[in-house]
Design an enzyme around this catalytic site. Structure first.
Site, PDB file in Angstrom:
ATOM      1  N   GLU C  29     -19.247   5.622  14.699  1.00 33.95           N
ATOM      2  CA  GLU C  29     -18.723   6.243  13.482  1.00 33.95           C
ATOM      3  C   GLU C  29     -17.581   5.399  12.917  1.00 33.95           C
ATOM      4  OE1 GLU C  29     -17.602  10.064  15.048  1.00 33.95           O
ATOM      5  OE2 GLU C  29     -19.680  10.537  15.543  1.00 33.95           O
ATOM      6  N   LEU C  58     -22.369  11.375  11.681  1.00 37.64           N
ATOM      7  CA  LEU C  58     -21.405  11.955  12.619  1.00 37.64           C
ATOM      8  C   LEU C  58     -22.149  12.685  13.744  1.00 37.64           C
ATOM      9  CD1 LEU C  58     -18.303  13.958  11.307  1.00 37.64           C
ATOM     10  CD2 LEU C  58     -18.853  13.451  13.678  1.00 37.64           C
ATOM     11  N   GLU C  60     -22.607  12.131  18.037  1.00 35.63           N
ATOM     12  CA  GLU C  60     -22.357  11.307  19.221  1.00 35.63           C
ATOM     13  C   GLU C  60     -23.590  11.151  20.103  1.00 35.63           C
ATOM     14  OE1 GLU C  60     -20.313  13.561  18.000  1.00 35.63           O
ATOM     15  OE2 GLU C  60     -18.636  12.271  17.411  1.00 35.63           O
ATOM     16  N   GLN C  82     -15.610   7.825  18.969  1.00 41.70           N
ATOM     17  CA  GLN C  82     -14.327   7.695  18.283  1.00 41.70           C
ATOM     18  C   GLN C  82     -13.134   8.060  19.166  1.00 41.70           C
ATOM     19  OE1 GLN C  82     -13.782   9.618  14.216  1.00 41.70           O
ATOM     20  NE2 GLN C  82     -14.321   7.504  13.787  1.00 41.70           N
ATOM     21  N   PHE C  83     -13.275   9.096  19.964  1.00 45.38           N
ATOM     22  CA  PHE C  83     -12.268   9.453  20.963  1.00 45.38           C
ATOM     23  C   PHE C  83     -13.014   9.993  22.175  1.00 45.38           C
ATOM     24  CE2 PHE C  83      -9.603   9.548  17.222  1.00 45.38           C
ATOM     25  CZ  PHE C  83      -8.367   9.114  17.661  1.00 45.38           C
ATOM     26  N   ILE C  87     -16.971  12.475  23.513  1.00 47.17           N
ATOM     27  CA  ILE C  87     -18.083  11.909  24.280  1.00 47.17           C
ATOM     28  C   ILE C  87     -18.920  13.030  24.894  1.00 47.17           C
ATOM     29  CG2 ILE C  87     -17.090  11.694  26.616  1.00 47.17           C
ATOM     30  CD1 ILE C  87     -18.130   8.768  26.616  1.00 47.17           C
ATOM     31  N   PRO C  89     -20.603  15.639  23.742  1.00 48.82           N
ATOM     32  CA  PRO C  89     -21.959  15.872  23.225  1.00 48.82           C
ATOM     33  C   PRO C  89     -22.943  14.761  23.594  1.00 48.82           C
ATOM     34  CG  PRO C  89     -20.367  15.612  21.403  1.00 48.82           C
ATOM     35  CD  PRO C  89     -19.588  15.619  22.667  1.00 48.82           C
ATOM     36  N   HIS C 129      -7.993  14.610  21.501  1.00 52.58           N
ATOM     37  CA  HIS C 129      -7.822  13.189  21.227  1.00 52.58           C
ATOM     38  C   HIS C 129      -7.100  12.491  22.389  1.00 52.58           C
ATOM     39  CE1 HIS C 129      -8.871  14.527  17.220  1.00 52.58           C
ATOM     40  NE2 HIS C 129      -8.878  13.297  16.763  1.00 52.58           N
TER      41      HIS C 129
HETATM   42  C1  LIG Z   1     -17.444  15.602  17.578  1.00 52.12           C
HETATM   43  C2  LIG Z   1     -16.441  14.840  16.782  1.00 52.12           C
HETATM   44  N1  LIG Z   1     -16.662  13.552  16.503  1.00 52.12           N
HETATM   45  C3  LIG Z   1     -15.769  12.840  15.815  1.00 52.12           C
HETATM   46  C4  LIG Z   1     -14.604  13.400  15.374  1.00 52.12           C
HETATM   47  C5  LIG Z   1     -13.577  12.577  14.594  1.00 52.12           C
HETATM   48  N2  LIG Z   1     -13.571  13.055  13.210  1.00 52.12           N
HETATM   49  C6  LIG Z   1     -12.692  13.961  12.792  1.00 52.12           C
HETATM   50  S1  LIG Z   1     -12.985  14.454  11.237  1.00 52.12           S
HETATM   51  C7  LIG Z   1     -14.289  13.407  11.074  1.00 52.12           C
HETATM   52  C8  LIG Z   1     -15.061  13.379   9.794  1.00 52.12           C
HETATM   53  C9  LIG Z   1     -15.472  14.738   9.385  1.00 52.12           C
HETATM   54  O1  LIG Z   1     -16.190  14.684   8.190  1.00 52.12           O
HETATM   55  P1  LIG Z   1     -16.676  16.002   7.479  1.00 52.12           P
HETATM   56  O2  LIG Z   1     -17.455  16.818   8.441  1.00 52.12           O
HETATM   57  O3  LIG Z   1     -17.341  15.613   6.228  1.00 52.12           O
HETATM   58  O4  LIG Z   1     -15.352  16.820   7.189  1.00 52.12           O
HETATM   59  P2  LIG Z   1     -14.119  16.346   6.259  1.00 52.12           P
HETATM   60  O5  LIG Z   1     -13.227  15.535   7.104  1.00 52.12           O
HETATM   61  O6  LIG Z   1     -14.691  15.607   5.122  1.00 52.12           O
HETATM   62  O7  LIG Z   1     -13.468  17.626   5.860  1.00 52.12           O
HETATM   63  C10 LIG Z   1     -14.471  12.696  12.242  1.00 52.12           C
HETATM   64  C11 LIG Z   1     -15.522  11.680  12.443  1.00 52.12           C
HETATM   65  C12 LIG Z   1     -14.400  14.750  15.700  1.00 52.12           C
HETATM   66  N3  LIG Z   1     -13.285  15.405  15.335  1.00 52.12           N
HETATM   67  N4  LIG Z   1     -15.334  15.440  16.380  1.00 52.12           N
END
Ligand SMILES: Cc1ncc(C[n+]2csc(CCOP(=O)(O)OP(=O)(O)O)c2C)c(N)n1
Ligand SMILES: Cc1ncc(C[n+]2csc(CCOP(=O)(O)OP(=O)(O)O)c2C)c(N)n1
Ligand SMILES: [Mg+2]
Ligand SMILES: [Mg+2]
Lengths: 351, 320, 320, 351
Positions: C29, C58, C60, C82-83, C87, C89, C129
């Site tokens: 990601e 998005l 994992e 990403q963190f 991991i 999932p 995180h």
């Molecule tokens: C399972 C998971 N993977 C990665 C992340 C890191 N992360 C936080 S917000 C985000 C993007 C989220 O996008 P979206 O669902 O469109 O929501 P928005 O931030 O646009 O409100 C990511 C990749 C996370 N919080 N949870």
């Protein structure tokens, strides 16, 4: 026996309030002038809160923060349709939902400063704590829907997530549960066009997100997410159906994230300013203001009062948040289980 | 008093708890008409109906995630994962949510769910049907982990698990399901979580085991002056009972079928050596599954600790 | 020779390996234009294009599952989660497939993937995180687990991990990303997997650590007659180097930020006590994170082992 | 600005060969008489293999086994469309696919008797080992598709799963990857109406499974899964598109599991014999036979020869499978990593 068509779908889109502030009367939900003024007040309050959070973060007085700017109509419009007794499952960007439903702003500041006490939801609300792992909360809403259905309550569960959240396995499993068991759940996706640096078109190849609902045997609709009347109406209709045992609905709010993803992000690395400028024209507050002007509901004085009041409330909330004591390290131990284990009790003596 | 096997004892616990408390509901794959692939939930559908015995789509994260939502809203879901090898897709929900909701919400919400799943080798099942990865769950604060080894204790522990206000992973040995019968009282009784029991008294060596390995240990040490501790709850484990036995014997063997590296035996061994080193007369020995992938049935018996390996370990610690 | 921090060193390893072998591709990601949320993959997209630096949806499990498919077909994917808190999932894909494909197919197929992920506390990040659940992966046969603690070793170990024919979980401390700089040669060199290093020589006590805790340990014992072993690879870990140090000092402290129960410290402690009990002059002490949920930033510093706790442990083992 | 329709879909169904053995000439794929006879032979071989496996299991000479009975058209029809160089990702019920593609039957027996050596795919095939965790293999196919695309090979990946498999999160994530990256993957679902005891209607509320593809921006089609011509044609078309860079296709083969789920299952606990009887009328072999009779391709003698040959091949396979040595326990250690770790070497001394 040629190839035959055995099923057909149409994906609908709902628009009520246009950028010039004209509303389609035939679709307009019933809202009194005072309701509309109240909505305006919530808008201003949310913008004030959000701007303050960004400032505090810059000053080092708050941790990483995720701005709501641009998505206010999606959040306020949907949140107003819920009852306090409904179960709400936010992601991490739903400050507008929480504030609209009456969640204390000082607690939100406290949470974003890195203090769990800020997400101990007050007893009169059923808002679940901020959910960090994207998409996972969708299943909790399905579970709440199961509990509501089992107990034959006239409640619903509402769950919020982003366009990125639609890609996670839990989105799929949660939607499927809701479809199979006809659960009283309203799924609200704020499609703000970006998941950090990943644009909507690279998130999924489907033309709309709304159409994903058809894979689970229920309705999905796209609404203009910057049009507070459309969002409110779609949510209200979905809630009525949910409460009447007619099952789940998926609402895609087509909106835009005006800020960086969070304060830890720099969106200039991956998107053009033109795109952001274009969306400024679609600002959800601006068009509400234009509508109110046309209806004679907006005056400079009303605006000034609203803004002053918002500023005062936010000031108070910051003050309150910053005056709390440092959390007690014991909390780390006593909230892991209902009763700390012998090992935790031993570890606690380190303190 | 009826003599029941473990399947029947667990079934009885579920039936009685559902009778007692209508917030107790069952959710999982094939738990309804089919009564579960091991028949543990047999008959519950006809007693309590589809609203309380919920057959789900084939989706483990959904089973646990939905149970979490139900639990937070006040129900007491008992989720079934068909085999422990299929709990992995639900680990995110278990680790990131079930375990943390109380803490995250500073006690406003809790997650009183039980996740039952058959574990372990010994029935010559296909791949991933013989997992024994209890240690993973013991590493995650906020979870409790229970592994009964007899029908009586299985019933009592499950009752405690259902009533416990925190999430419990409840592991049922497939090998034991129908292997052992014993008297199991009808009606309410409970065996507390977090307490071990001495399954055989002895003075020369302490052998610690749980679930299916307990019986293999009893077989291996029968007639010997060996104390056998049945841990029953792994998280939190009963340090008091373990310590008392180790103080007495000074020699410790730990037996589990999971791979040795980072198995729960490592934690036991480390804790014992940390707290009681001066009482130890010999190094602690772990007799475990190997650090290789659990093989298909033809090599299953080579993988799991055998009676001989356990006996050899007893001889070895007695050599000191 | 350039002085680089760990982000730069890892970036250099990726860049050079991609240059050397066009089967090396990156998937995760925000790894493309954004260069990863920590900028570890910065600049790689413009060098190698979208086909080799793949921004995924998005998801994992998809990242790892797709990497597995690519790996089996002969590519060398380096997946980024990403963190570490995200991991979970993907654990099913890692445990049920990446770890077992070689075994299942009796060597016909292998899974030469690397799963990189930032781990650990110390940067005051939001919930999930700051995970440090390396022990989970060490319990699963078929996986290797690597945790570098310095830029030089990070680059060398990542090169080894990419070239390794088996799946490697590669954990990068968020706290260390920009904390330490050192000379890192350009061009090819590698630090072998499975080998520890002595980060400080000493005779009185052995302290074993890895990743971010290594630095805290060095801080705590600086000037003392303490040997510090940087494990670097946790699975398989270097029993030889550890044993040599323990034989010399007879006193052992293990430091990690994960919860104590079933942390990797348990395995180290158990192994050392099993093999070297007669060399031990004092009980082995584990200085670790607590068995509670990792708190939000305000209590983060209370959770992670402090310099004081490490010092106290040194004093304690010296009392014997 | 009323509610407007912004996207529409039609779910198609393909039928070519009906229960009476009449084929729709306009849709019929081009297959010579010999091809059709070969298909018939594969059918008989598969039935013979399957029946023998059930027998062996009953006699305790095989472990748990999952029968293919009723699904032969779906498996043989699709498998014939692939090339040996394509990547195939089966679940655990694809003996028909494996045998059709040339996988040695003795190795299949060996596998089902609990011996890993049976799933060491021969070097001339790219069939992935049996996948036990439902749905997880879908992502591997996406990965293979990525590799194929990256290397610009004219290959495709094919992946098999059941109706139950569509509910897993990995189904969703795999389909989404394929859609976003337009991967050369053919997704083949054998909707055999049951996932152990869970009927199709309780698996998901969508009317068809095929329609789930639209959520990912590509085509889904339902075919009569007991109609070997329809299955073959749909797979061939999908493969052509995949090889031409036109992306993935989802094929729902509408079929039926005639046996118990596995030999460990007792389907009389949860389904009626009527349902099974009804489906007997739709038997995929019967209708092929009827078609061949009409075409003059079927004679009693041809059938007898085919059956005898199948019996002989299966006999030989059983004999071969049962004459292998017991697997060497060392295998447990040497295949965990490319080189056993020091700890494994130590543990090996236990043997
Ligand atoms: C399972 C998971 N993977 C990665 C992340 C890191 N992360 C936080 S917000 C985000 C993007 C989220 O996008 P979206 O669902 O469109 O929501 P928005 O931030 O646009 O409100 C990511 C990749 C996370 N919080 N949870
Ligand atoms: C992840 C996972 N959960 C549960 C199981 C147990 N199980 C094996 S097959 C099966 C049903 C599969 O149904 P379907 O996908 O329709 O395939 P079919 O058996 O009908 O071919 C279940 C639940 C499993 N193998 N994997
Ligand atoms: Mg978004
Ligand atoms: Mg099926």
């Amino acid at each position: 026996m040629p190839e035959k068509i055995i099923e057909s779908f149409n994906v609908k889109r709902l628009d009520i309030l246009d950028e010039q502030g004209n509303a389609d009367a035939s679709l307009m939900p019933s809202l009194a002038g005072d309701d509309i003024k109240k909505i305006y007040e919530q808008f201003i309050l949310l913008r004030t809160f959000d701007a303050r959070a960004l400032n505090l973060q810059r000053e080092g007085r708050l941790g990483t923060y995720a701005s709501v700017l641009g998505q206010e109509a999606s959040q306020i419009g949907s949140a107003r349709a819920f009852e306090k007794s409904d179960w709400i499952f936010p992601s991490f960007r739903e400050m507008g939902v929480s504030i609209t439903m009456g969640y204390p702003m000082d607690m939100l500041f406290q949470y974003w400063s890195g203090d769990e006490r800020g997400i101990r939801t007050p007893d009169d609300l059923n808002i679940f704590p901020v959910c960090v792992p994207v998409g996972t909360q969708i299943l909790h809403a399905a579970g709440a829907g199961m509990a509501i259905k089992y107990r034959k309550e006239r409640k619903a569960a509402g769950v919020y997530f982003g366009d990125g959240g639609t890609s996670e396995g839990d989105f799929h499993e949660g939607f499927n549960m809701a479809g199979v068991f006809k659960l009283p759940v309203v799924f609200i996706c704020q499609n703000n066009q970006w998941a950090i640096s990943v644009p909507r078109e690279k998130q999924t190849a489907s033309k709309t997100l709304a159409q994903k609902a058809f894979a689970y045997g229920f309705e999905g609709i796209q609404v203009d997410g910057n049009d507070i009347f459309a969002v409110y109406r779609a949510t209200k209709d979905a809630l009525d159906r949910a409460r009447n045992g007619e099952g789940p609905t998926f609402i895609e709010c087509f909106t835009f994230r005006m800020s960086d993803h969070t304060t830890a992000d720099d969106s200039s690395r991956y998107r053009n300013t033109e795109e952001v400028e274009d969306w400024k024209q679609k600002d959800p507050l601006l068009r509400l203001k234009r509508f109110m002007e046309k209806q004679g509901l907006w005056t400079a004085e009303f605006h000034k009062q609203t803004e002053d009041r918002a500023m005062k409330l936010v000031d108070e909330a910051v003050k309150k948040a910053e005056s709390v004591t440092h959390p007690d390290p014991k909390d780390m131990f006593i909230y892991t289980y209902e009763k700390p284990t012998p090992r935790l009790i031993k570890e606690m003596t380190d303190l | 008093m009826p003599r029941l096997n473990m399947v029947q004892a667990i079934n009885m616990a579920l039936k009685e708890e559902m009778q007692r408390d209508e917030d107790v509901v069952i959710i999982g794959e094939d738990v309804g008409k089919d009564g579960g692939v091991f028949r543990v939930t047999e008959g519950l559908l006809s007693l309590y109906g589809h609203e309380r015995v919920i057959d789900t789509p084939l989706a483990e994260s959904a089973i646990v995630g939905t149970a979490i939502g139900m639990g937070v809203c006040g129900l007491r879901p008992v989720a079934e994962i068909q085999f422990m090898g299929f709990i992995y897709p639900a680990i995110d929900q278990i680790f990131s949510h079930a375990a943390r909701i109380r803490c995250r919400s500073r006690g406003r919400f809790s997650c009183p769910i039980v996740v039952r799943t058959p574990y372990g080798a010994g029935i010559k099942a296909p791949e991933l049907h013989s997992e024994s990865t209890e240690a993973l769950f013991c590493h995650m604060p906020g979870l409790k982990v229970v592994v009964p080894s007899t029908p009586y204790n299985a019933k009592g522990l499950l009752i405690s698990a259902i009533r416990d206000p925190d999430p419990v992973i409840f592991l049922e040995s497939t090998r034991l399901y129908r292997l052992v019968k014993e008297e199991v009282p009808e009606g309410e009784y409970s065996v507390p979580l977090g307490k071990a029991r001495v399954a055989q008294e002895g003075g020369g060596v302490t052998v610690i085991a749980w679930g299916s390995m307990l019986h293999r240990v009893l077989q291996a040490v029968s007639g010997l002056d060996v104390e056998v501790v049945d841990l029953m709850t792994l998280s939190p484990f009963d340090e008091v009972t373990v310590a008392a036995s180790v103080r007495k014997t000074g020699r410790v063997i730990i037996v589990h079928e999971a791979p040795k590296t980072c198995g729960f035996g490592a934690e036991l061994s480390a804790t014992i050596a940390e707290d009681l080193m001066l009482h130890l007369k010999a190094p602690i020995i772990r007799v475990t599954g190997y650090d290789s992938v659990m093989p298909l049935p033809k090599l299953e018996d080579t993988y799991i600790p055998t009676v001989e390996r356990i006996k050899k370990a007893v001889e070895e610690v007695l050599r000191y």
